[in-house]
Design a protein around this motif. Sequence first.
Motif, mmCIF file in Angstrom:
data_model
loop_
_atom_site.group_PDB
_atom_site.id
_atom_site.type_symbol
_atom_site.label_atom_id
_atom_site.label_comp_id
_atom_site.label_asym_id
_atom_site.label_seq_id
_atom_site.Cartn_x
_atom_site.Cartn_y
_atom_site.Cartn_z
ATOM 1 N N PHE A 100 23.119 -25.324 9.692
ATOM 2 C CA PHE A 100 22.071 -25.923 10.485
ATOM 3 C C PHE A 100 21.826 -27.384 10.138
ATOM 4 N N SER A 101 22.763 -28.016 9.463
ATOM 5 C CA SER A 101 22.591 -29.434 9.183
ATOM 6 C C SER A 101 22.828 -30.214 10.474
ATOM 7 N N ALA A 102 22.344 -31.441 10.489
ATOM 8 C CA ALA A 102 22.481 -32.252 11.693
ATOM 9 C C ALA A 102 23.945 -32.443 12.068
ATOM 10 N N ALA A 103 24.810 -32.568 11.052
ATOM 11 C CA ALA A 103 26.227 -32.788 11.319
ATOM 12 C C ALA A 103 26.882 -31.563 11.945
ATOM 13 N N GLU A 104 26.383 -30.386 11.619
ATOM 14 C CA GLU A 104 26.991 -29.159 12.126
ATOM 15 C C GLU A 104 26.224 -28.553 13.294
ATOM 16 N N PHE A 105 25.228 -29.260 13.829
ATOM 17 C CA PHE A 105 24.417 -28.725 14.920
ATOM 18 C C PHE A 105 25.280 -28.380 16.132
ATOM 19 N N LYS A 106 25.031 -27.224 16.689
ATOM 20 C CA LYS A 106 25.756 -26.805 17.885
ATOM 21 C C LYS A 106 24.741 -26.565 19.000
ATOM 22 N N PRO A 107 25.018 -27.043 20.191
ATOM 23 C CA PRO A 107 24.061 -26.907 21.284
ATOM 24 C C PRO A 107 23.649 -25.463 21.558
ATOM 25 N N GLU A 108 24.501 -24.484 21.287
ATOM 26 C CA GLU A 108 24.140 -23.097 21.574
ATOM 27 C C GLU A 108 23.010 -22.592 20.679
ATOM 28 N N TYR A 109 22.698 -23.326 19.579
ATOM 29 C CA TYR A 109 21.606 -22.913 18.710
ATOM 30 C C TYR A 109 20.245 -23.144 19.354
ATOM 31 N N ILE A 110 20.204 -23.874 20.447
ATOM 32 C CA ILE A 110 18.945 -24.141 21.124
ATOM 33 C C ILE A 110 18.290 -22.844 21.587
ATOM 34 N N GLY A 111 19.043 -21.821 21.872
ATOM 35 C CA GLY A 111 18.494 -20.543 22.329
ATOM 36 C C GLY A 111 18.051 -19.627 21.208
ATOM 37 N N VAL A 112 17.679 -20.172 20.051
ATOM 38 C CA VAL A 112 17.299 -19.342 18.904
ATOM 39 C C VAL A 112 16.128 -18.423 19.246
ATOM 40 N N ARG A 113 15.148 -18.912 19.964
ATOM 41 C CA ARG A 113 13.991 -18.077 20.298
ATOM 42 C C ARG A 113 14.431 -16.841 21.083
ATOM 43 N N ASP A 114 15.378 -17.009 21.994
ATOM 44 C CA ASP A 114 15.878 -15.861 22.753
ATOM 45 C C ASP A 114 16.578 -14.866 21.830
ATOM 46 N N ILE A 115 17.273 -15.376 20.840
ATOM 47 C CA ILE A 115 17.979 -14.509 19.900
ATOM 48 C C ILE A 115 16.979 -13.750 19.033
ATOM 49 N N VAL A 116 15.935 -14.426 18.627
ATOM 50 C CA VAL A 116 14.905 -13.795 17.801
ATOM 51 C C VAL A 116 14.258 -12.627 18.556
ATOM 52 N N ASP A 117 14.198 -12.724 19.868
ATOM 53 C CA ASP A 117 13.639 -11.631 20.666
ATOM 54 C C ASP A 117 14.416 -10.328 20.503
ATOM 55 N N ASN A 118 15.651 -10.408 20.022
ATOM 56 C CA ASN A 118 16.468 -9.209 19.832
ATOM 57 C C ASN A 118 16.239 -8.529 18.485
ATOM 58 N N LEU A 119 15.452 -9.137 17.586
ATOM 59 C CA LEU A 119 15.146 -8.510 16.305
ATOM 60 C C LEU A 119 14.202 -7.331 16.522
ATOM 61 N N ASN A 120 14.103 -6.452 15.521
ATOM 62 C CA ASN A 120 13.124 -5.376 15.666
ATOM 63 C C ASN A 120 11.728 -5.993 15.643
ATOM 64 N N PRO A 121 10.717 -5.315 16.184
ATOM 65 C CA PRO A 121 9.381 -5.917 16.341
ATOM 66 C C PRO A 121 8.770 -6.459 15.036
ATOM 67 N N GLU A 122 8.976 -5.773 13.919
ATOM 68 C CA GLU A 122 8.396 -6.233 12.662
ATOM 69 C C GLU A 122 9.081 -7.518 12.187
ATOM 70 N N GLN A 123 10.398 -7.571 12.294
ATOM 71 C CA GLN A 123 11.126 -8.774 11.903
ATOM 72 C C GLN A 123 10.771 -9.929 12.832
ATOM 73 N N LYS A 124 10.711 -9.642 14.113
ATOM 74 C CA LYS A 124 10.401 -10.674 15.111
ATOM 75 C C LYS A 124 9.023 -11.281 14.845
ATOM 76 N N GLN A 125 8.031 -10.429 14.526
ATOM 77 C CA GLN A 125 6.682 -10.920 14.263
ATOM 78 C C GLN A 125 6.692 -11.910 13.096
ATOM 79 N N VAL A 126 7.353 -11.550 12.015
ATOM 80 C CA VAL A 126 7.379 -12.406 10.830
ATOM 81 C C VAL A 126 8.102 -13.718 11.133
ATOM 82 N N ILE A 127 9.249 -13.644 11.792
ATOM 83 C CA ILE A 127 10.003 -14.869 12.109
ATOM 84 C C ILE A 127 9.219 -15.748 13.080
#
Length: 170
Positions: A100-127
Motif C-alpha cells: 500500500f505504499s504510494a509507489a505500489e498503489f494500484k487503481p483497483e484498491y480504490i474499491g476497498v470499501r466494497d471489498i470490506v462489505d464481503n467480510l463477516n459482520p463482526e469483522q466489517k464493523q471493526v474495520i
Amino acid sequence: MERLRARDASVVSVLYDMYSPALYGVVLQIVKIEETAEDVLQEAFVKIWNSFESYDASKGRLFTWMLNICRNQAIDAIRSRQHRVNTKTEDIEGPQVSGFSAAEFKPEYIGVRDIVDNLNPEQKQVIDLMYFEGLSQSEIAEAYDIPLGTVKTRARSAVKVLARFFKGRA
C-alpha cells in the motif's frame, strides 16, 4: 427534585456542584481530552435540564440517570467527525497488509470499501470503525462494550482476509 420538576433554574447550579466532579471523571475516561470532556459535560447538563421530565425515580437514582446521559453524550462525541480528526487511530497489532505504499498503489484498491462489505459482520464493523470512522481499538471496545482482545482479534482476522484478497489481485 421538586425544584427541578418546577423548572427552578437556580437548582441547576446546585445539581452541577453536587455531581459534576464525578460525571466529569466518567466523561474524561471516555473522550480522553479535557477540553472535549468539558464541552460534553456542559452539553449533558443542558440535556439533563431539557429532558428532566423524562426522569422516572421508580426506575433508578437521579445520579444513574444523569450518568447515562453523560456517558451517551461522551460516546456521541467520540463518534463525531471532529473528534476523529483530533485523535489518531492505533496501529493494528499483527500481520500488516503490504503493497500500500504510494509507489505500489494500484487503481483497483480504490474499491476497498466494497471489498470490506464481503467480510463477516463482526469483522466489517471493526474495520469500518477503525479505518473509515477513525476510532481506535480501545475506543471501539469502550463504545460498543466489546472486550479489547475481541476487537483486536476481529481486526487481525479481517486484515488476514483482506491480505489474501489483495494478494490474489496483485
